[in-house]
Design an enzyme around this catalytic site. Structure first.
Site, PDB file in Angstrom:
ATOM      1  N   GLU A 132       0.843  -1.191   0.000  1.00  0.00           N
ATOM      2  CA  GLU A 132       0.000   0.000   0.000  1.00  0.00           C
ATOM      3  C   GLU A 132       0.881   1.245   0.000  1.00  0.00           C
ATOM      4  OE1 GLU A 132      -2.759  -0.171   3.229  1.00  0.00           O
ATOM      5  OE2 GLU A 132      -3.618  -2.088   2.583  1.00  0.00           O
TER       6      GLU A 132
ATOM      7  N   THR B   7       1.562  -6.031  -9.660  1.00  0.00           N
ATOM      8  CA  THR B   7       1.803  -6.566 -10.993  1.00  0.00           C
ATOM      9  C   THR B   7       0.474  -7.059 -11.563  1.00  0.00           C
ATOM     10  OG1 THR B   7       4.057  -7.240 -10.432  1.00  0.00           O
ATOM     11  CG2 THR B   7       3.039  -8.324 -12.325  1.00  0.00           C
TER      12      THR B   7
ATOM     13  N   ARG C   1      36.025  -7.719 -28.630  1.00  0.00           N
ATOM     14  CA  ARG C   1      36.363  -6.299 -28.661  1.00  0.00           C
ATOM     15  C   ARG C   1      37.876  -6.125 -28.512  1.00  0.00           C
ATOM     16  NH1 ARG C   1      35.361  -1.076 -30.258  1.00  0.00           N
ATOM     17  NH2 ARG C   1      35.762   0.428 -28.573  1.00  0.00           N
TER      18      ARG C   1
ATOM     19  N   THR D 199      15.258 -22.539   9.060  1.00  0.00           N
ATOM     20  CA  THR D 199      15.714 -22.216  10.411  1.00  0.00           C
ATOM     21  C   THR D 199      16.774 -21.123  10.416  1.00  0.00           C
ATOM     22  OG1 THR D 199      17.309 -24.033  10.299  1.00  0.00           O
ATOM     23  CG2 THR D 199      15.165 -24.509  11.303  1.00  0.00           C
TER      24      THR D 199
ATOM     25  N   GLY E 180      31.774  -0.571 -21.780  1.00  0.00           N
ATOM     26  CA  GLY E 180      32.134   0.834 -21.896  1.00  0.00           C
ATOM     27  C   GLY E 180      30.994   1.678 -22.429  1.00  0.00           C
TER      28      GLY E 180
ATOM     29  N   GLU F 103       9.112  -7.711  -3.303  1.00  0.00           N
ATOM     30  CA  GLU F 103       8.948  -8.910  -2.466  1.00  0.00           C
ATOM     31  C   GLU F 103       9.964  -8.953  -1.331  1.00  0.00           C
ATOM     32  OE1 GLU F 103       7.618 -12.583  -4.111  1.00  0.00           O
ATOM     33  OE2 GLU F 103       7.540 -11.715  -6.120  1.00  0.00           O
TER      34      GLU F 103
END
Length: 418
Positions: free
Chosen positions: A131, A164, A302, A347, A374, A398
């Site tokens: 809420e 949701t 790269r 536990t 980058g 959650e």
């Protein structure tokens, strides 16, 4: 009881590969479009329904997998595809878990099928707990449900937020206060059937990430639901409230749990979140894995200063740390999932541990992926920018990371840590 294992069996591997194929061939190609549109990807959900992924039968099979690995495996693969679209596909599951955790066999059989619809008429469901003034602090919930004994109806008033599928759902599961004096123990969950007068969608949120998933407020204005829509039934509720009042009196104050209750307090919302936390951890693992794989491929291809950037320890060591955290997060998720399915009590708050570590891992790994790419990583031409935005939600919804740490600390110590 199934033995704990770190190896998927042949059937699970087949399902995993099937899910991975759907994520690669259907979800990923649509991810950028629906992220930009910020709309529910109904065509993708429809396609998932056609192949059997978006269906009650499929999720029931995974939910009741005795190894506990069916749900986390499913979540990881779908969220590897894209977090926003995947949440649109699996978001109904939170409402379904809410019914499974609190409902009777008759309620489970009646309402969960209506949450999904069928491949020709796809439906979604919403779980409404948070809420505007009660997110992590569930004891501050203000939405009230009052029993009208003459009509055997519950009258619900209040506003829910961060829901949701809120407002567009066929079935809404709403957590409301039935006894304000008992704090979080005075809550109950209700089914709001399709077309019920008084329920409407409030604000739809424009979000930083998971944009393909519909998130909105749900307004409840004198919403009347039959007594049969109280999950678990009134007799069970009255018994639970009576026990809570007795414990409160023994503790010396109404609404105050005894010392041994800290970290293990159960209510309608928490029962749902406790069951779903390892699944959220698996979502985070999927997003982290996706970003790591993009970064690894990029680093190998790269070139800077005449060689691939992965030849530099500064990049290679980051990738090593990324993969290590992802594997560790998955193991925590699998342990918690196995424990939950096989009735092993948390536990040491193992469910919260899995969600905490996996969600923090997703944020860290996706940030590292952006850094490795980058300037390219900062653009929408590459998916790690979207993955980094999406990952932020795992440490928030959650149960925030701070709440997970609080739950873990309370459970380990037995003390009312605040």
């Amino acid at each position: 009881m199934a033995e704990f294992t770190m190896e998927l069996n042949d059937e699970q591997k087949e399902v995993r590969d099937w899910l991975h194929g759907f994520a690669a061939d259907v979800i990923r190609p649509a991810a950028a479009e629906w992220d930009e549109r910020e709309e529910t990807p109904w065509p993708v959900i429809q396609e998932a329904a056609k192949v059997g992924i978006y269906s009650l039968d499929f999720y029931a099979q995974q939910y009741f997998d005795p190894t506990g690995l069916g749900i986390p495996m499913t979540m990881e693969e779908l969220f590897w595809g894209d977090a926003g679209i995947a949440l649109s596909i699996v978001g109904t599951g939170l409402a379904a878990v809410g019914v499974l955790a609190n409902g009777t066999d008759e309620q489970i059989g009646t309402w969960i099928p209506q949450m999904y619809g069928d491949q020709n008429d796809v439906k979604v469901a919403a779980f409404c707990s948070s809420e505007p003034d009660a997110g992590s602090d569930v004891a501050s919930m203000r939405t009230r449900a009052v029993y009208d004994e003459a009509k055997d109806e519950w009258v619900i008033n209040g506003t829910k937020t961060w829901a949701t599928n809120g407002g567009i759902a066929n079935v809404h599961v709403v957590v409301a206060v039935v006894d304000p004096e008992l704090g979080s123990k005075g809550h109950a969950s209700f089914i709001v059937p399709p077309g019920t007068p008084g329920l409407s969608q409030g604000q739809k949120f424009k979000k930083h990430g998971i944009r393909a998933s519909h998130t909105a407020e749900v307004v409840l204005d004198d919403v009347r639901v039959p007594g049969s829509c109280l999950l678990g039934g009134k007799e069970k509720l009255d018994e639970r409230l009576a026990r809570a009042r007795e414990k409160a009196r023994a503790a010396g104050g109404v609404g105050v749990p005894p010392a041994e209750g800290w970290g293990r307090v159960k209510n309608a919302a928490m029962a749902t979140f406790e069951a779903s936390r390892p699944a959220v951890g698996a979502m985070a693992v999927g997003t982290a894995r996706a970003a790591y794989e993009v970064a690894l491929d990029y680093a190998k291809t790269r070139e800077q200063f005449g060689r691939p950037i992965i030849d530099n320890q500064g990049v290679a060591f980051q990738l090593a740390d990324m993969r290590t955290r992802i594997d560790a997060a998955r193991l925590l998720v699998w342990r918690a999932s196995w424990m939950a399915v096989n009735g092993k009590p948390f536990t040491a708050a193992e469910g919260s541990m899995s969600k905490l570590f996996a969600s923090e891992t997703a944020k860290q790994v996706t940030a590292q992926a952006v850094q490795i790419l980058g300037g390219n990583g900062y653009t929408r031409e590459y998916p790690v920018e979207r993955m980094h935005r999406d990952a932020a939600i795992y440490t928030i919804f959650e149960g925030t990371s701070e709440i997970q740490r609080l739950v873990i600390a309370r459970t380990l110590s037995g003390m009312p840590i605040r």
